[in-house]
Design a protein around this motif. Sequence first.
Motif, PDB file in Angstrom:
ATOM      1  N   ASN A 126       0.850  -1.190   0.000  1.00  0.00           N
ATOM      2  CA  ASN A 126       0.000   0.000   0.000  1.00  0.00           C
ATOM      3  C   ASN A 126       0.880   1.233   0.000  1.00  0.00           C
ATOM      4  N   GLU A 127       0.523   2.205  -0.849  1.00  0.00           N
ATOM      5  CA  GLU A 127       1.329   3.419  -0.968  1.00  0.00           C
ATOM      6  C   GLU A 127       0.504   4.571  -1.525  1.00  0.00           C
ATOM      7  N   HIS A 128       1.062   5.740  -1.453  1.00  0.00           N
ATOM      8  CA  HIS A 128       0.520   6.957  -2.053  1.00  0.00           C
ATOM      9  C   HIS A 128      -0.936   7.215  -1.640  1.00  0.00           C
ATOM     10  N   SER A 129      -1.158   7.369  -0.361  1.00  0.00           N
ATOM     11  CA  SER A 129      -2.503   7.638   0.156  1.00  0.00           C
ATOM     12  C   SER A 129      -2.818   9.124   0.097  1.00  0.00           C
ATOM     13  N   ILE A 130      -4.074   9.434  -0.219  1.00  0.00           N
ATOM     14  CA  ILE A 130      -4.540  10.819  -0.177  1.00  0.00           C
ATOM     15  C   ILE A 130      -5.840  10.870   0.628  1.00  0.00           C
ATOM     16  N   TRP A 131      -5.991  11.928   1.427  1.00  0.00           N
ATOM     17  CA  TRP A 131      -7.156  12.105   2.296  1.00  0.00           C
ATOM     18  C   TRP A 131      -8.358  12.609   1.519  1.00  0.00           C
ATOM     19  N   SER A 132      -9.531  12.117   1.879  1.00  0.00           N
ATOM     20  CA  SER A 132     -10.775  12.680   1.350  1.00  0.00           C
ATOM     21  C   SER A 132     -10.963  14.064   1.971  1.00  0.00           C
ATOM     22  N   PRO A 133     -11.761  14.930   1.340  1.00  0.00           N
ATOM     23  CA  PRO A 133     -11.955  16.279   1.872  1.00  0.00           C
ATOM     24  C   PRO A 133     -12.476  16.314   3.309  1.00  0.00           C
ATOM     25  N   ASP A 134     -13.311  15.343   3.693  1.00  0.00           N
ATOM     26  CA  ASP A 134     -13.849  15.335   5.058  1.00  0.00           C
ATOM     27  C   ASP A 134     -12.951  14.582   6.047  1.00  0.00           C
ATOM     28  N   GLY A 135     -11.845  14.025   5.560  1.00  0.00           N
ATOM     29  CA  GLY A 135     -10.910  13.325   6.429  1.00  0.00           C
ATOM     30  C   GLY A 135     -11.358  11.941   6.869  1.00  0.00           C
ATOM     31  N   SER A 137     -11.614   1.059  10.439  1.00  0.00           N
ATOM     32  CA  SER A 137     -12.747   0.137  10.521  1.00  0.00           C
ATOM     33  C   SER A 137     -13.205  -0.290   9.126  1.00  0.00           C
ATOM     34  N   GLY A 138     -13.911  -1.399   9.074  1.00  0.00           N
ATOM     35  CA  GLY A 138     -14.505  -1.878   7.832  1.00  0.00           C
ATOM     36  C   GLY A 138     -13.490  -2.399   6.830  1.00  0.00           C
ATOM     37  N   ASP A 139     -14.019  -2.944   5.755  1.00  0.00           N
ATOM     38  CA  ASP A 139     -13.185  -3.472   4.678  1.00  0.00           C
ATOM     39  C   ASP A 139     -12.948  -2.394   3.641  1.00  0.00           C
ATOM     40  N   PRO A 140     -11.780  -2.415   2.978  1.00  0.00           N
ATOM     41  CA  PRO A 140     -11.530  -1.436   1.917  1.00  0.00           C
ATOM     42  C   PRO A 140     -12.458  -1.669   0.727  1.00  0.00           C
ATOM     43  N   GLN A 141     -12.728  -0.595  -0.007  1.00  0.00           N
ATOM     44  CA  GLN A 141     -13.576  -0.638  -1.194  1.00  0.00           C
ATOM     45  C   GLN A 141     -12.692  -0.385  -2.408  1.00  0.00           C
ATOM     46  N   GLN A 142     -12.776  -1.240  -3.423  1.00  0.00           N
ATOM     47  CA  GLN A 142     -11.986  -1.032  -4.633  1.00  0.00           C
ATOM     48  C   GLN A 142     -12.610   0.082  -5.466  1.00  0.00           C
ATOM     49  N   ALA A 143     -11.778   1.047  -5.909  1.00  0.00           N
ATOM     50  CA  ALA A 143     -12.283   2.195  -6.661  1.00  0.00           C
ATOM     51  C   ALA A 143     -11.765   2.253  -8.088  1.00  0.00           C
ATOM     52  N   SER A 144     -10.895   1.348  -8.493  1.00  0.00           N
ATOM     53  CA  SER A 144     -10.407   1.345  -9.867  1.00  0.00           C
ATOM     54  C   SER A 144     -10.687  -0.013 -10.486  1.00  0.00           C
ATOM     55  N   ARG A 145     -10.589  -0.066 -11.801  1.00  0.00           N
ATOM     56  CA  ARG A 145     -10.841  -1.310 -12.518  1.00  0.00           C
ATOM     57  C   ARG A 145      -9.567  -1.811 -13.168  1.00  0.00           C
ATOM     58  N   GLY A 146      -9.491  -3.097 -13.405  1.00  0.00           N
ATOM     59  CA  GLY A 146      -8.316  -3.674 -14.041  1.00  0.00           C
ATOM     60  C   GLY A 146      -7.205  -3.926 -13.045  1.00  0.00           C
ATOM     61  N   ASP A 147      -6.102  -4.411 -13.575  1.00  0.00           N
ATOM     62  CA  ASP A 147      -4.979  -4.798 -12.727  1.00  0.00           C
ATOM     63  C   ASP A 147      -3.805  -3.831 -12.806  1.00  0.00           C
ATOM     64  N   HIS A 148      -3.962  -2.709 -13.472  1.00  0.00           N
ATOM     65  CA  HIS A 148      -2.830  -1.833 -13.738  1.00  0.00           C
ATOM     66  C   HIS A 148      -3.038  -0.427 -13.180  1.00  0.00           C
ATOM     67  N   ALA A 149      -3.679  -0.311 -12.057  1.00  0.00           N
ATOM     68  CA  ALA A 149      -3.968   1.012 -11.501  1.00  0.00           C
ATOM     69  C   ALA A 149      -2.689   1.746 -11.135  1.00  0.00           C
ATOM     70  N   GLY A 150      -2.708   3.018 -11.362  1.00  0.00           N
ATOM     71  CA  GLY A 150      -1.604   3.868 -10.962  1.00  0.00           C
ATOM     72  C   GLY A 150      -1.909   4.472  -9.610  1.00  0.00           C
ATOM     73  N   TYR A 151      -1.876   5.787  -9.546  1.00  0.00           N
ATOM     74  CA  TYR A 151      -1.947   6.468  -8.260  1.00  0.00           C
ATOM     75  C   TYR A 151      -3.167   7.368  -8.145  1.00  0.00           C
ATOM     76  N   PRO A 152      -3.794   7.380  -6.965  1.00  0.00           N
ATOM     77  CA  PRO A 152      -4.856   8.360  -6.736  1.00  0.00           C
ATOM     78  C   PRO A 152      -4.213   9.743  -6.638  1.00  0.00           C
ATOM     79  N   HIS A 153      -4.890  10.754  -7.179  1.00  0.00           N
ATOM     80  CA  HIS A 153      -4.305  12.091  -7.175  1.00  0.00           C
ATOM     81  C   HIS A 153      -5.163  13.146  -6.499  1.00  0.00           C
ATOM     82  N   SER A 154      -6.478  13.099  -6.694  1.00  0.00           N
ATOM     83  CA  SER A 154      -7.284  14.225  -6.227  1.00  0.00           C
ATOM     84  C   SER A 154      -8.716  13.803  -5.960  1.00  0.00           C
ATOM     85  N   TRP A 155      -9.253  14.317  -4.868  1.00  0.00           N
ATOM     86  CA  TRP A 155     -10.671  14.145  -4.562  1.00  0.00           C
ATOM     87  C   TRP A 155     -11.437  15.360  -5.043  1.00  0.00           C
ATOM     88  N   ALA A 156     -12.659  15.152  -5.545  1.00  0.00           N
ATOM     89  CA  ALA A 156     -13.554  16.280  -5.807  1.00  0.00           C
ATOM     90  C   ALA A 156     -13.818  16.955  -4.461  1.00  0.00           C
TER      91      ALA A 156
END
Length: 167
Positions: free
Chosen positions: A19-28, A51-70
Amino acid sequence: WVYDIARGGSNRITTDGHNEHSIWSPDGQLLATRSGVGTRRYIRLHRADGSGDPQQASRGDHAGYPHSWAPDGSEIAFIQNDDKGVQHVFVQSISGDQTFRSIVNSRSGDQSPEFSLDGRWLAYVSVDSGRPEVFVQPHPGPGSRHAISTGGGTEPAWARDGRELFY
């Protein structure tokens, strides 16, 4: 891990894989993280309290990096590699129908998407001209892209007042 400065303790957020390159949601409340096991990589959403299980937000096996939240936390912009290793900008809705869509799909690749503070624009870098250049386009659209840099540019970042774009 998340370190709570007020309480002085750490809380483990991820427990499996790489796990790497984490970015915070606007509400933290959430962290978007590049996660995976072996060569498979995904963008996953983790609750900041662990808490809870992680939710997958990308598709495929080649995801890069999250960059920005709306700004309202409803979407996340990230990079995903195609089968040839070329990076493209995608936006994923976080709730509801979890709409997944390509924002920019140039032949040479795109990177570093950043939502404006009002959520009406998306800045990113495209290398179609042979060198990295910064562009903006209306979000969610419609509208065409506008060149911001003319002599090369990377890593766009919006000023806190939303009136300037640094790169």
